[in-house]
Motif scaffolding. Structure first.
Motif, PDB file in Angstrom:
ATOM      1  N   LEU A  97     -12.907  12.392   5.997  1.00 47.51           N
ATOM      2  CA  LEU A  97     -13.956  12.273   5.139  1.00 47.51           C
ATOM      3  C   LEU A  97     -15.242  13.449   5.698  1.00 47.51           C
ATOM      4  N   ASP A  98     -15.570  14.171   4.619  1.00 46.67           N
ATOM      5  CA  ASP A  98     -16.321  15.472   4.781  1.00 46.67           C
ATOM      6  C   ASP A  98     -15.612  16.521   5.765  1.00 46.67           C
ATOM      7  N   GLY A  99     -14.269  16.616   5.508  1.00 48.35           N
ATOM      8  CA  GLY A  99     -13.514  17.273   6.393  1.00 48.35           C
ATOM      9  C   GLY A  99     -13.242  16.992   7.805  1.00 48.35           C
ATOM     10  N   LYS A 100     -13.797  15.639   8.283  1.00 47.15           N
ATOM     11  CA  LYS A 100     -13.638  15.008   9.658  1.00 47.15           C
ATOM     12  C   LYS A 100     -12.672  14.177   9.324  1.00 47.15           C
ATOM     13  N   ASP A 101     -11.699  14.001  10.759  1.00 44.78           N
ATOM     14  CA  ASP A 101     -10.867  12.903  10.955  1.00 44.78           C
ATOM     15  C   ASP A 101     -11.366  11.814  11.124  1.00 44.78           C
ATOM     16  N   ARG A 118     -13.657   1.697   2.908  1.00 43.29           N
ATOM     17  CA  ARG A 118     -14.063   1.755   4.391  1.00 43.29           C
ATOM     18  C   ARG A 118     -14.716   3.133   4.316  1.00 43.29           C
ATOM     19  N   ALA A 119     -13.922   4.215   4.029  1.00 40.06           N
ATOM     20  CA  ALA A 119     -14.763   5.709   4.154  1.00 40.06           C
ATOM     21  C   ALA A 119     -16.008   5.561   3.458  1.00 40.06           C
ATOM     22  N   PHE A 120     -15.919   4.900   2.014  1.00 37.00           N
ATOM     23  CA  PHE A 120     -17.328   5.002   1.380  1.00 37.00           C
ATOM     24  C   PHE A 120     -18.200   4.433   2.334  1.00 37.00           C
ATOM     25  N   ALA A 121     -17.895   3.100   3.073  1.00 33.51           N
ATOM     26  CA  ALA A 121     -18.944   2.605   3.805  1.00 33.51           C
ATOM     27  C   ALA A 121     -19.527   3.602   4.926  1.00 33.51           C
ATOM     28  N   LEU A 122     -18.634   4.248   5.571  1.00 41.67           N
ATOM     29  CA  LEU A 122     -19.110   5.142   6.510  1.00 41.67           C
ATOM     30  C   LEU A 122     -19.887   6.247   6.108  1.00 41.67           C
ATOM     31  N   ALA A 123     -19.541   6.570   4.932  1.00 37.14           N
ATOM     32  CA  ALA A 123     -20.505   7.730   4.393  1.00 37.14           C
ATOM     33  C   ALA A 123     -21.800   7.332   4.104  1.00 37.14           C
ATOM     34  N   THR A 124     -21.993   5.897   3.374  1.00 35.48           N
ATOM     35  CA  THR A 124     -23.142   5.328   3.206  1.00 35.48           C
ATOM     36  C   THR A 124     -23.943   5.199   4.577  1.00 35.48           C
ATOM     37  N   SER A 176     -23.510   6.613   7.617  1.00 34.70           N
ATOM     38  CA  SER A 176     -24.051   7.960   8.156  1.00 34.70           C
ATOM     39  C   SER A 176     -25.022   8.710   7.598  1.00 34.70           C
ATOM     40  N   ARG A 177     -25.251   8.486   6.203  1.00 31.72           N
ATOM     41  CA  ARG A 177     -26.608   9.030   5.532  1.00 31.72           C
ATOM     42  C   ARG A 177     -27.807   7.860   5.365  1.00 31.72           C
ATOM     43  N   GLY A 178     -27.623   6.912   6.048  1.00 33.43           N
ATOM     44  CA  GLY A 178     -28.745   6.077   6.240  1.00 33.43           C
ATOM     45  C   GLY A 178     -29.267   5.522   4.825  1.00 33.43           C
ATOM     46  N   VAL A 179     -28.104   5.213   3.940  1.00 30.45           N
ATOM     47  CA  VAL A 179     -28.640   4.617   2.819  1.00 30.45           C
ATOM     48  C   VAL A 179     -28.900   3.273   2.559  1.00 30.45           C
TER      49      VAL A 179
END
Ligand code: C5P
Length: 222
Positions: free
Chosen positions: A82-86, A39-45, A47-50
């Protein structure tokens, strides 16, 4: 002696997370919620618009994911940063689960996240929940459980959980989401959802949470 590991796999909404947390608490072991990593990985991708077709970009994000967990064994809460953010709240939404399920079918993503999951296996022990804990990530674990329940029952449990959190939901819609996620997770090429050959399969449809915990607890103590 190697670290004792209990793997708990099964479809969405079956209650793996709750059972895993209680057993970890009983045993004093660490806890791995592998779904939270996807899930965190999904959020990261997201938010980066990948573009999810860009496998090398996905691999790079997976390898460098700045992710940490704070487990509160005494409550239902696990904080995820994720990236220091809750990101604990947004992580649990159906929408994030949906993106996670799509992205989790990509082989390079699973390979890049494998070691991060295996690193959780430290003394005194680990309870790991997910889809492929007993079949792939901790293939040699001494204790393996596969929890299942009818889609209708899992949709009911999900609705109850939503209501407890002050939200509403439409049962037919939740059921459709549960079935769509089951189909995707079970039919994918890489690490499909299925019980490990040596897993204890527990159909929880007619069981209370305490009954399920008792069965799993007995396995670990045996
Ligand atoms: O368990 P949870 O609903 O948090 O998982 C979200 C999604 O992540 C699942 O639908 C599944 O596609 C993926 N996942 C996975 N392998 C795991 C854990 C989760 O593919 N070990």
């Amino acid at each position: 002696m190697s670290t004792p590991i209990l793997t708990i796999d099964g479809p969405s909404g079956v209650g793996k997370g709750t059972v895993a947390r209680v057993i970890a608490q009983q045993q004093g072991w660490h806890l791995l919620d592998s779904g939270a990593i996807y899930r965190a990985f999904a959020l990261a991708t997201d938010s980066r618009g990948v573009d999810i077709a860009d496998e090398s970009a996905l691999e790079e994000i997976a390898q460098n994911l700045d992710l940490s967990f704070k487990t509160h064994l005494d409550s239902e809460l696990v904080s995820v940063y994720l990236d220091g953010k809750d990101v604990s709240k947004i992580l649990r939404t159906e929408q994030t689960g949906e993106i996670a399920s799509k992205i989790a079918s990509i082989g390079v993503v699973r390979a890049a996240l494998l070691k991060r999951q295996q690193d959780f296996a430290v003394a005194p022990g680990l309870v790991a929940d997910g889809r492929d804990m007993g079949t792939v990530v901790f293939e040699n674990a001494p204790f393996k459980v596969y929890l299942t329940a009818s889609p209708q029952e899992r949709a009911n449990r999900r609705l109850k959980q939503l209501r407890a959190q002050g939200h509403e939901g439409i049962i037919s819609q939740i059921l459709a989401e549960v079935e769509a996620r089951d189909a995707r997770d079970s039919s994918r090429q890489h690490s499909p959802l299925k019980p490990a050959k040596d897993a204890l399969i527990i159909d929880t449809t007619e069981l209370s949470l305490d009954e399920v915990i008792a069965q799993v607890s007995e396995l670990v103590k045996a």
